[in-house]
Design an enzyme around this catalytic site. Structure first.
Site, PDB file in Angstrom:
ATOM      1  N   HIS A  67       0.836  -1.166   0.004  1.00 49.65           N
ATOM      2  CA  HIS A  67      -0.094  -0.093  -0.265  1.00 49.65           C
ATOM      3  C   HIS A  67       0.727   1.218  -0.011  1.00 49.65           C
ATOM      4  CE1 HIS A  67      -4.089   1.709   0.726  1.00 49.65           C
ATOM      5  NE2 HIS A  67      -3.376   2.462   1.454  1.00 49.65           N
ATOM      6  N   HIS A 104     -10.515   2.764  -1.856  1.00 48.89           N
ATOM      7  CA  HIS A 104     -10.676   2.274  -0.339  1.00 48.89           C
ATOM      8  C   HIS A 104     -11.604   1.052  -0.424  1.00 48.89           C
ATOM      9  CE1 HIS A 104     -10.357   4.544   3.769  1.00 48.89           C
ATOM     10  NE2 HIS A 104      -9.171   4.197   3.108  1.00 48.89           N
TER      11      HIS A 104
END
Lengths: 744, 245
Positions: free
Chosen positions: A50, A96
């Protein structure tokens, strides 16, 4: 080097910190000793997929990302593109997905909050949001509540901060049953004379200032969670999801823009994934300086929090700034005006070390580059792309199934349930809202139009990932062109499964290549973006979904083109009841309806065919010329409306164009119901357009032009069949409730 | 419902390019725009007032001000104090509202829009309350309004029965009041606007009301979002324009 830790103890730690043994070895070599204490957390967070983009970076470098317009691209929070005349657009798209699947409301809301911070941290006021959502089959477990929560979350956050959501897409497919996609694009505007703020720290001796919400335990380890596949235990990850407060964000927007525009800050970055850790290490690394941080000076919401949790907390609505000491009082005053605290938590160091201090004890001292620049880079195995499901030219006649037109299916159902929960007009710039295929915002200084669209058709990705990735730029760019908008820059959000699987990595690499090729051909650089890997649950990967966000320019906001058949009232120029008497009683509003086709790629029914196929040759330069010529046509005053034909064919598009109340009268179109689909086609309306169309398209494209019929009042008529337009509309509006009984 | 397909070429130059004519702006045209933390239509209202040639001035939630300085006051929409507790509840207790109450007593024209309406109800400057929409969701859409009773300052030239197209954007816009009070409001001609088609379950389609003295007035739809043809409608202009007298 000898790594003298007990094997099982080490294994436990590697699992806990989600690091591979190779990564652990590399980290130990870099720091010169076995990882200890807080170093584990730092490496785990910053080397997570990430934060580090370790599986994608080698490929992302290939993106076409520069031209004369690009002022900032890779390495900053968002891309900055020059619009001319001092106006600049700042934009980015982000995912998200994982948090939204665990806790849809907060997951989606904080997704919006995070992407907005990427924009205003650069000094630009956010002017618009767009969403790109992929849900599973409407009947899949939890799906109704996921749709409900995500939409409420996006609306709840965007509406409250006062940024309109002006365009978006929602797709449904079973491959997202256990891993939905929630992507959001934010667009900001820098007006003439306004300053761009950057994130690189500088100025040894300058103060490091923390502003915004206090730090709590929420979201600790969020970054590494988002870098993992889901398993049956994903419910247990709820405490890793952050909680947002849009009210705080609104205050933060106003105060940050004020300190930036008053030139009171040296650099600024939001605390996103991996919180204070990533913002401090990245700011120091980019600025080639060091930082000393006193963690005990961080404003806390919870006194029991440990230094490790302070470092990794993903509490929302926080920013880190570098401020010259003599400016601090002025900075403090601005934040105090908005009811926010600013706390000095450290200083910039000349020496390239980030020193973390807790109650005068040095917890760790590390060169920021070790965690940022030296993060692992993987060349994950992939194979060069070979077209999938492509028929040889000989076979195509018999093997391409005809398109069925669809009405009332989840993909052909009104999205009003979603869009009406979004404030689409706050900020007074919205010219075209979610009712239109692409959004158009008015630029207040030059009075030009700023177009925005999101793209990627998952059904084309399933047909062939590279074709789908080309199309993820080409289709929205064509939609923009049909509104007279020239695409000038691109952002993307690459949602893929597990990159350690060769077929997924191959789709990823092919997608990056295709997007870059399209971007270059359009001269619309990819200036920002996001990669979301490990969209995999219990071994099942999602449809590879490279979502894109496009921005573009329109010379004016007048002479706009309709994407539906013009009603007499719209023809007369206004829908305002005060001016209804202006509407024309003549028949002038009856328009001719044409079909323009680019003969290139044919495909079978992508929706019902169990194994759809396609034929033809993709030709980027032809597609780009078709897009450019379409824009030329769209800017002609003779043209009333244009609409790009979707993957379900002409009939469906004609029906969609009838939804504003004006119908269609055509000869028998059964021909179109027995033919495969085609990339790309347009429906164009106006009076006697044959010459105008011919003049717009270069002859080498060999576009086919056909008059399909004319518009008519009240009815949709094709040959012998006729249906009231009001009934079409009713079915379209009611279809949503049929699929989502509790969300009507 | 959305005003799609606007084909109008009618483009008005945005007068907010603060060029010249400031001498023409007298205190008669000075309008106080009240901002609370979380107000988010403040800049839009400011811009809309400038478009029609008025002279807006900011008032912050901590300010106390002298009412005589202004020709009118506007409380714009948004989420003051994050809608915590109840929409408008915290804002109604702000210091600036003491001055607003004084101004109201003094007879000054005061307009609340959306969250401004909620704040004026919570401040007991207007009757009734605004509760959650019947849909229990935020709603953004275009609505048609019908004028019931003219207001002497805001949209003063509109006659009863006049119709306006304006957008709504709210989660708590359902007007509610006990039935006997409701009857009294109709009798006392305190109903300003009704919806032609009720979007949120408001009692008797009420979209806007006035106080007994008819100087304080509010509506849920956003006139500042309907100022130019490109916005979808110009019907909001008249609400502000008539302040110029």
């Amino acid at each position: 080097m000898a790594i003298n830790q007990n094997d099982s103890e080490l294994e436990r730690k590697l699992k806990h910190y989600r690091m591979s043994s190779l990564e652990y070895k590399k980290a130990c070599e870099l720091v010169g000793h076995p990882l200890q204490g807080i170093e584990w957390s730092l490496f785990s967070a910053l080397w997570s997929e990430h934060c580090s983009y370790k599986s994608s970076k080698v490929h992302l470098r290939k993106f076409y990302n520069k031209n004369a317009r690009v002022l900032e691209a890779e390495g900053e929070n968002a891309g900055v593109v020059d619009l001319g005349g001092g106006e600049r657009v700042v934009f980015k798209m982000e995912s998200h997905n994982h948090p939204s699947f665990i806790e849809p409301y907060q997951g989606a809301a904080t997704g919006v909050g995070g992407i907005l911070r990427d924009i205003f941290t650069m000094g630009a006021r956010p002017i618009a949001l767009a969403d790109y959502l992929c849900f599973g089959d409407p009947k899949a477990p939890r799906m109704e509540s996921l749709v409900d929560g995500v939409v409420r979350g996006i609306g709840g956050y965007g509406n409250c901060v006062g940024v309109p959501t002006v365009t978006g897409q929602t797709h449904f497919h079973s491959s997202y049953n256990n891993n939905i996609l929630v992507n959001a694009m934010a667009v900001g505007l820098l007006r003439p004379g306004e300053k761009v703020a950057l994130s690189k720290a500088k100025g040894p001796g300058y103060w490091v200032v923390y502003v915004g919400a206090k730090t709590g335990k929420d979201g600790v380890h969020g970054a590494s969670m988002a870098s993992e596949s889901f398993d049956a235990d994903s419910e247990k990850k709820k405490p890793n999801v952050q909680i947002g407060d849009p009210y705080f964000e609104k205050l933060l927007i106003e105060s940050c823009l004020e300190v930036i525009q008053k030139d009171l800050v040296v650099s600024i970055q939001d605390m996103g994934a991996a919180g204070l850790t990533s913002s401090s290490f990245e700011m120091a690394s980019k600025g080639q300086v060091g930082m000393e941080l006193h963690l005990d000076k961080v404003p806390l919401r919870d006194s029991s929090i440990t230094p490790e949790e302070i470092l990794l907390s993903e509490s929302q609505e926080r920013m880190l700034m570098v401020v010259e000491p003599h400016q601090f009082k002025a900075v403090e005053a601005v934040f105090a005006h908005w009811g926010l605290d600013a706390a000095v938590i450290g200083t910039v160091l000349e020496e390239r070390k980030v020193r973390l201090i807790w109650k005068s004890e040095v917890l760790v001292e590390l060169d920021p580059d070790l965690l940022v620049e030296q993060a692992p880079r993987y060349e994950r195995p992939f194979v060069p792309w070979k077209w999938k499901n492509q028929l040889s030219p000989k076979l195509e006649k018999n093997n391409l199934s005809a398109l069925k037109y669809r009405w009332g299916t989840p993909d052909q159902a009104s999205r009003h349930f979603i869009t009406r929960q979004y404030d689409q007009r706050v900020g007074l710039k919205t010219v075209q809202d979610c009712e239109f295929p692409v959004a158009l915002m008015r630029l207040p200084d030059s009075e030009r139009g700023l177009g925005m669209a999101v793209g990627c058709r998952p059904e084309v990705m399933r047909l062939d990932a590279k074709l789908g990735a080309f199309d993820s730029i080409a289709y929205p760019a064509l939609q923009m062109a049909a509104q007279g908008i020239e695409t000038i820059a691109i952002t993307d959000c690459l949602n893929f499964g597990n990159p350690e699987k060769i077929e997924i990595m191959s789709e990823f690499v092919a997608s990056v290549e295709a997007i870059s090729e399209m971007a270059q051909a359009l001269d619309a650089p990819v200036v920002s973006g996001n990669v979301s890997f490990y969209n995999e649950t219990l071994g099942q990967n999602i449809t590879s979904t490279p979502a894109t966000g496009l921005v573009g320019l329109r010379p004016t906001i007048s002479n706009l083109k309709s994407s539906t058949f013009l009603t007499p009232m719209a023809w007369a120029g206004s829908k305002s009841p005060l001016s209804q008497d202006r509407s024309s009683e003549s028949q002038e509003f009856i328009e001719d309806v044409y079909l323009i086709s680019l003969p290139m790629i044919q495909h079978s029914d992508l929706w019902e065919d169990a194994s759809p196929v396609w034929s033809g040759e993709w030709d980027t330069s032809r597609v780009v010329e078709f897009i450019r010529n379409t824009r030329t046509l769209a800017l002609r005053s003779e043209v009333g409306g244009l609409r790009v034909v979707g993957s379900q064919g002409i009939m469906t598009s004609l029906m969609r164009m009838s939804l504003d109340g004006m119908g269609f009268l055509g000869e028998d179109l059964s021909r179109w119901e027995t033919q495969p689909g085609l990339f790309y086609q347009l429906i164009v309306t106006g009076h006697r357009l044959s010459t105008v169309i011919k003049e717009s398209y270069s002859s080498s494209l060999q576009v086919e032009v056909l008059k399909l019929g004319v518009t008519q009042k009240e009815f949709f008529t094709v040959g012998q069949r006729s249906i009231a337009v009001s009934e079409l509309k009713l079915t379209f509006e009611k279809a949503w409730g049929k699929h989502f009984e509790n969300l009507a | 419902m959305s005003p799609t397909n606007i084909r109008s070429d009618h483009q008005q130059k945005n007068p907010s390019n603060r060029s010249g004519n400031s001498s023409a702006k007298t205190s008669r045209s000075k309008v106080g725009v009240i901002r609370f933390p979380g107000t988010n239509c403040d800049r839009d209202v400011f811009e809309a007032l400038e478009m029609v040639g008025l002279n807006p001035e900011w008032l912050w939630h901590l300010d106390r001000f002298e009412a005589k300085k202004y020709a009118a006051l506007i409380l714009p929409g948004g989420f003051s104090f994050g809608d915590y507790l109840r929409a408008g509840a915290l804002a109604s207790r702000s210091p600036v509202m003491d001055s607003v109450r004084e101004a109201a007593q003094y007879g000054m024209p005061i307009l609340g829009i959306c969250n401004g309406f909620q704040i004026l109800c919570e401040s007991h400057l207007l009757p009734g309350a605004l509760v959650k929409n019947a849909s229990l969701r935020f709603q953004d859409q275009w609505v048609n309004l019908r004028l019931v009773n003219s207001h002497r300052s805001f949209g003063a030239t509109l006659q009863p029965g006049a119709s306006l197209a304006l957008p709504i954007a709210h989660g708590e816009g359902r007007f509610y009041t006990p039935l006997d009070e409701l009857k009294r409001l109709w009798d006392a001609q305190q109903i300003w606007f009704t919806y032609s088609e009720n979007p949120n379950g408001s009692l008797q389609d009420i979209a806007g009301v006035m106080n007994k003295e008819k100087n304080v007035v509010a509506l849920m739809p956003h006139p500042e979002r309907a100022m130019q043809a490109w916005m979808g409608s110009e019907d909001g202009r008249i609400i502000f324009e008539t302040l110029l007298g």
